[in-house]
Design a protein around this motif. Structure first.
Motif, PDB file in Angstrom:
ATOM      1  N   SER A   1       0.868  -1.086   0.028  1.00  0.00           N
ATOM      2  CA  SER A   1      -0.086  -0.047  -0.052  1.00  0.00           C
ATOM      3  C   SER A   1       0.901   1.308   0.121  1.00  0.00           C
ATOM      4  CB  SER A   1      -0.868  -0.147   1.293  1.00  0.00           C
ATOM      5  OG  SER A   1      -1.778   1.243   1.458  1.00  0.00           O
ATOM      6  N   PHE A   2       1.919   1.306   0.759  1.00  0.00           N
ATOM      7  CA  PHE A   2       2.782   2.412   0.748  1.00  0.00           C
ATOM      8  C   PHE A   2       3.550   2.487  -0.504  1.00  0.00           C
ATOM      9  CE2 PHE A   2       7.279   4.157   1.929  1.00  0.00           C
ATOM     10  CZ  PHE A   2       6.836   5.133   2.663  1.00  0.00           C
TER      11      PHE A   2
ATOM     12  N   ASN B   1       2.394   1.770  -3.367  1.00  0.00           N
ATOM     13  CA  ASN B   1       1.294   2.363  -4.324  1.00  0.00           C
ATOM     14  C   ASN B   1       0.915   3.765  -4.315  1.00  0.00           C
ATOM     15  OD1 ASN B   1      -0.352   1.320  -6.678  1.00  0.00           O
ATOM     16  ND2 ASN B   1      -1.948   1.837  -5.459  1.00  0.00           N
ATOM     17  N   ASN B   2       0.913   4.041  -3.042  1.00  0.00           N
ATOM     18  CA  ASN B   2       0.844   5.558  -2.571  1.00  0.00           C
ATOM     19  C   ASN B   2       2.008   6.312  -3.125  1.00  0.00           C
ATOM     20  OD1 ASN B   2      -1.820   4.900  -1.415  1.00  0.00           O
ATOM     21  ND2 ASN B   2      -0.931   4.949   0.624  1.00  0.00           N
TER      22      ASN B   2
ATOM     23  N   LYS C   1       1.382   7.072  -6.644  1.00  0.00           N
ATOM     24  CA  LYS C   1       0.454   8.069  -6.724  1.00  0.00           C
ATOM     25  C   LYS C   1       0.927   9.440  -6.642  1.00  0.00           C
ATOM     26  CE  LYS C   1      -3.448   5.195  -5.497  1.00  0.00           C
ATOM     27  NZ  LYS C   1      -4.899   5.187  -4.636  1.00  0.00           N
TER      28      LYS C   1
ATOM     29  N   ASN D   1      -5.365   8.206  -9.720  1.00  0.00           N
ATOM     30  CA  ASN D   1      -6.324   7.528  -8.900  1.00  0.00           C
ATOM     31  C   ASN D   1      -6.133   6.009  -9.076  1.00  0.00           C
ATOM     32  OD1 ASN D   1      -7.382   9.977  -7.930  1.00  0.00           O
ATOM     33  ND2 ASN D   1      -8.913   9.959  -9.786  1.00  0.00           N
TER      34      ASN D   1
END
Length: 172
Positions: A41-42, A44-45, A48, A93
């Protein structure tokens, strides 16, 4: 006002091989899964964030080009600025980057696109701005970080469809 971070050093940000021995003693599988979920998740953030940073540089470059030459605005409108904006927003997004290796690949793609943005400013060349966008778009799609526009139509190899008909499965 400066809105962007100049350099993101991926090696310094992504946390690997931390020593969580006490945490992992009791429920090793559970905590390893949680740590893996946090790490992906980190990453992927961060992806972004990189896309957002490029988007800001893109708009800053566009603003400077239009400021220097109003004729470029009509050329930009010709290239359908809404589709550029929509792609960048959707990419921001919906980007899918989960490994450190993929994040490094994304960073190098952004670096290539940034070279075109710098060239656009240095030479007051609107075409470099457009090339920057298309290089980014092509490389993101090539590396499967975003969905292709026609991806849901057919699965192909070398332009020939691998599956011609849809398969219907029924449970008896």
């Amino acid at each position: 006002m400066e809105y962007f971070i100049e350099i993101i050093k991926v090696d310094e940000i992504v946390i690997n091989n931390q020593n969580f021995t006490y945490l992992l003693e009791a429920h090793k599988n559970y905590y390893e899964e949680q740590l893996n979920r946090i790490n992906t998740s980190f990453i992927n953030n961060l992806a972004k964030l990189l896309i957002s940073q490029y988007r800001l540089k893109y708009y800053a470059t566009l603003n400077q080009l239009i400021k220097n030459n109003d004729v470029d605005r009509s050329e930009y409108d010709f290239y359908n600025m809404n589709s550029f904006d929509l792609f960048l927003e959707n990419t921001e997004n919906n980007i899918k980057v989960f490994t450190e290796k993929d994040l490094k690949i994304l960073k190098s793609i952004i670096d290539i696109a940034d070279v075109f943005l710098k060239n656009a400013l240095n030479e007051n060349n609107f075409e470099s701005l457009i090339n920057s966008f298309y290089k980014l778009k092509d490389k993101l799609e090539l590396n499967n970080f975003v969905l292709h526009n026609n991806r849901s139509v057919a699965i192909t190899r070398g332009g020939t469809p691998l599956v011609d008909k849809s398969i219907k499965l029924e449970i008896r």
